[in-house]
Design a protein around this motif. Structure first.
Motif, short mmCIF file in Angstrom:
data_model
loop_
_atom_site.label_atom_id
_atom_site.label_comp_id
_atom_site.label_asym_id
_atom_site.label_seq_id
_atom_site.Cartn_x
_atom_site.Cartn_y
_atom_site.Cartn_z
N LEU A 1 -2.21 18.97 65.33
CA LEU A 1 -2.62 20.16 66.03
C LEU A 1 -3.25 19.66 67.23
O LEU A 1 -4.54 19.51 67.23
N PRO A 2 -2.64 19.17 68.26
CA PRO A 2 -3.35 18.12 69.58
C PRO A 2 -4.32 19.37 70.06
O PRO A 2 -3.87 20.62 70.31
N GLY A 3 -5.47 18.89 70.59
CA GLY A 3 -6.35 19.79 71.19
C GLY A 3 -7.35 20.60 70.52
O GLY A 3 -7.95 21.36 71.19
N TYR A 4 -7.15 20.42 69.05
CA TYR A 4 -8.11 21.25 68.38
C TYR A 4 -9.36 20.68 68.31
O TYR A 4 -9.72 19.60 68.48
N PRO A 5 -10.50 21.80 68.72
CA PRO A 5 -11.73 21.12 69.24
C PRO A 5 -12.70 20.65 67.88
O PRO A 5 -12.20 20.98 66.86
N GLY A 6 -13.70 19.77 68.35
CA GLY A 6 -14.49 19.12 67.24
C GLY A 6 -15.72 20.55 66.95
O GLY A 6 -15.66 21.54 67.39
#
Length: 284
Positions: free
Chosen positions: A172-177
């Motif tokens: 899930l690219p771009g999923y934030p921390g």
């Protein structure tokens, strides 16, 4: 004094503690490892904690439970969580009808896992276990078949022969921390204290920018973290504490895909206060 709960201390906080930035600024923060996101909410609601480092998604659920919370800083660039399974599971499809441990089913990083499994048409039996430590222990004991783990618990899982299937960032690219959140009334009544705290964390971010990777990893490892965990946390450290709005949009999209986005949640700006963190400095 500010009171904060977190699953694992964020890198800027570790750096600020280890290098004496808090002491020099006269900022006092007590930190507590949390038992899970439900415990974080309950402590914030009861006034037992002032701050929580938690998944951005939690705000969607928490703000519908009687208190208003906002994120004031982003303490991870992305999340270093990975999907770990029992050794006999080598593909996502192998998880069909197996047990998957989560913190809370309807919020947090569990929704990222649910979206990933739904994309592959994989149906699992979700079991709410608690925080990352408890989920790791359940997986090691063989009580569950899969869960999401981050440093340093991912290293412990690998030492026990468990299988790292994939990372959230890969699936899930771009999923934030994680982000730093607090109640709106604390934003009003203790804004100066919160601003001093965030300013020290920003100093830690700037200090980290001047360290080599070897120096930064050694600093984290010096606190007792395994080398692999120190490396993962260092790599995902924030380069700025400003909220990643594009990441928040991805979180909202995951909720929308799972039909869990509240109909009145059209304005995402109500979930964060952008006035605390500064624009990132340009690398020299």
């Amino acid at each position: 004094m500010l009171r904060q709960s977190h699953f694992v201390p964020p890198v800027p906080m570790i750096i600020a503690t280890e290098t004496g930035l808090f002491d020099r600024a006269g900022v006092h923060v007590t930190s507590t490892d949390t038992r899970g996101s439900d415990a974080q909410f309950e402590q914030l609601a009861a006034g037992e904690q002032d701050l929580a480092v938690t998944a951005f998604d939690n705000l969607f659920a928490w703000n519908r439970r009687g208190i208003r919370l906002r994120a004031i800083a982003q303490t991870e660039r992305t999340t270093p969580l990975a999907l770990f399974t029992q050794p006999d599971i080598s593909h996502l499809e192998d998880l069909t009808d197996r047990t998957f441990a989560v913190d809370a089913l309807d919020n947090g990083f569990a929704l990222a896992a649910r979206r990933i499994l739904a994309d592959s048409a994989v149906t699992v039996r979700f079991e709410e276990v608690g925080g990352v430590r408890e989920r790791m222990q359940a997986l090691v004991a063989g009580d569950v078949d899969a869960t999401l783990l981050g440093p340093p618990f991912d290293t412990i899982a690998q030492q026990h022969g468990l299988h790292r299937l994939a990372s959230i960032n890969e699936l899930l690219p771009g999923y934030p921390g994680q982000v730093l959140v607090t109640r709106e009334d604390i934003l009003s009544s203790r804004r100066d204290e919160l601003q001093r705290y965030v300013r020290v964390l920003e100093q830690a971010v700037e200090l980290a920018r001047r360290l080599t990777d070897e120096e930064g990893i050694a600093l984290l490892a010096g606190t007792g973290l395994p080398d692999s965990a120190a490396t993962a946390l260092w790599n995902e450290r924030p380069r700025t504490l400003r909220i990643d709005v594009s990441g928040l949009i991805i979180v909202a999209g995951v909720r929308r895909d799972l039909q869990l986005l509240p109909e009145d949640q059209g304005d995402l700006s109500g979930l964060f206060d952008a006035s605390f963190a500064s624009e990132p400095k340009q690398a020299s």
